[in-house]
Design an enzyme around this catalytic site. Structure first.
Site, short mmCIF file in Angstrom:
data_model
loop_
_atom_site.label_atom_id
_atom_site.label_comp_id
_atom_site.label_asym_id
_atom_site.label_seq_id
_atom_site.Cartn_x
_atom_site.Cartn_y
_atom_site.Cartn_z
CG ASP A 184 -2.08 0.92 1.10
OD1 ASP A 184 -2.30 1.45 -0.01
OD2 ASP A 184 -2.77 1.15 2.11
CG HIS B 98 0.15 2.01 -9.44
ND1 HIS B 98 -0.09 1.65 -8.15
CD2 HIS B 98 -0.99 2.64 -9.86
CE1 HIS B 98 -1.31 2.02 -7.79
NE2 HIS B 98 -1.88 2.64 -8.81
CG LEU C 235 9.84 -16.77 -3.73
CD1 LEU C 235 9.56 -16.87 -2.23
CD2 LEU C 235 10.26 -15.34 -4.07
C1 FPP Z 1 -1.96 0.06 -3.42
O1 FPP Z 1 -1.48 1.38 -3.33
C2 FPP Z 1 -1.36 -0.58 -4.58
C3 FPP Z 1 -2.05 -1.20 -5.57
C4 FPP Z 1 -3.51 -1.31 -5.59
C5 FPP Z 1 -1.36 -1.78 -6.74
C6 FPP Z 1 -0.10 -2.49 -6.45
C7 FPP Z 1 0.68 -2.62 -7.72
C8 FPP Z 1 2.02 -2.58 -7.82
C9 FPP Z 1 2.92 -2.52 -6.68
C10 FPP Z 1 2.63 -2.58 -9.16
C11 FPP Z 1 2.41 -3.81 -9.98
C12 FPP Z 1 2.68 -5.06 -9.24
C13 FPP Z 1 3.09 -6.21 -9.81
C14 FPP Z 1 3.16 -7.43 -8.97
C15 FPP Z 1 3.48 -6.31 -11.22
P1 FPP Z 1 -2.51 2.57 -3.50
O2 FPP Z 1 -2.59 2.91 -4.94
O3 FPP Z 1 -3.81 2.22 -2.85
O4 FPP Z 1 -1.78 3.72 -2.71
P2 FPP Z 1 -2.46 4.87 -1.82
O5 FPP Z 1 -3.09 4.19 -0.64
O6 FPP Z 1 -1.29 5.72 -1.44
O7 FPP Z 1 -3.44 5.57 -2.71
#
Ligand code: FPP
Length: 255
Positions: A26, A43, A137
């Site tokens: 997050d 992201h 893994l």
């Molecule tokens: C949450 O942060 C994150 C996500 C919903 C997406 C996670 C994706 C990645 C780390 C990149 C792609 C991953 C892979 C495995 C290829 P948020 O957007 O909710 O952040 P915020 O709470 O600060 O708004």
């Protein structure tokens, strides 16, 4: 093998390596906002942390790593962000195959993949196929995944078995349902980590976190580096896992 059986010495201290780590990554959006950048920049930066933590897990001998990349509820995000996340996911699946092979990582995607664009489904299938023979893994990417979805689809499979006469209602045990869940072949997560300062499960793995140790980090996911991961492992190492027993019973077993 229990988590305690796999230990490595780190600066003279005995560190217990969890068999299975599950992470809610997050904070990408806030990381980007702090830099006056659009959310997809966060992201993209988050992908670097994914690479770092996958390599750290592979090196430490963690058996499985489950990452929450897209929840059943993330469809509610702006269409553009959802599309960009899918694009990013496809790019990573195509580009990182070599890196996964080098680290002997077996990739799996858990969740309801049928809702994804056909192109993405094909990329997932190819990546899973190309890494299926890797014995290190197990990297599980939870995409269009939700803990409630998982329990529901498992219950549906059990119901089908009852309908066909293969099973009687009275035969249902925890093991019956467990066997139909998304990663029944892996140990339950020993350690659950959530970054970004929030302290919620957000419909991530539910059933299998029953006895996991929880660790919350204030770091935003793109800032969650190898040193931050080490701190989580150290904290895990210091926990006494009792599984319903008393502290005295646990110490007697250890000694
Ligand atoms: C949450 O942060 C994150 C996500 C919903 C997406 C996670 C994706 C990645 C780390 C990149 C792609 C991953 C892979 C495995 C290829 P948020 O957007 O909710 O952040 P915020 O709470 O600060 O708004």
């Amino acid at each position: 093998m229990g988590a305690n059986d796999s230990q490595s010495a780190d600066q003279g201290q005995i560190i217990t390596i969890p068999r299975h780590v599950a992470i809610i990554m997050d904070g990408n959006g806030r990381w980007a906002k702090n830099r006056n950048s659009p959310r997809h920049v966060g992201h993209r930066a988050g992908v670097e942390s994914v690479r770092t933590i996958v390599e750290a897990c592979a090196k430490k001998g963690v058996q499985a790593l489950t990452l929450f990349a897209f929840s059943s509820e993330n469809w509610k995000r702006p269409k553009k962000e959802v599309g960009l996340l899918f694009d990013l996911f496809m790019i990573v699946l195509q580009r990182d195959i070599k890196r996964l092979k080098k680290n002997n990582v077996c990739l799996r995607v858990i969740g309801d993949k049928t809702a994804f664009p056909k192109k993405l489904q094909e990329c997932i299938r190819m990546a899973e196929e190309k890494t299926a023979g890797n014995s290190g893994l197990v990297l599980q990417i939870a995409a269009n995944y939700g803990g409630r979805w998982d329990i529901t689809q498992a219950a549906r499979k059990v119901a089908e078995k009852i309908k066909s006469g293969e099973l009687q209602p009275g035969d249902i045990t925890e093991a019956t349902l467990n066997a139909e869940l998304s990663f029944a072949d892996l140990p339950d997560p020993d350690l659950f980590i959530r970054t970004g300062g929030e302290q919620r499960i957000s419909n991530f793995v539910l059933w299998q976190l029953a006895y996991s140790e929880f660790y919350f980090s204030d770091r935003l996911w793109p800032d969650f580096d190898a040193a931050a991961f080490d701190l989580a492992i150290q904290a895990f190492s210091q926990r006494e896992r009792r599984f319903g027993k008393t502290s005295e019973q646990i110490r007697t077993i250890k000694n």
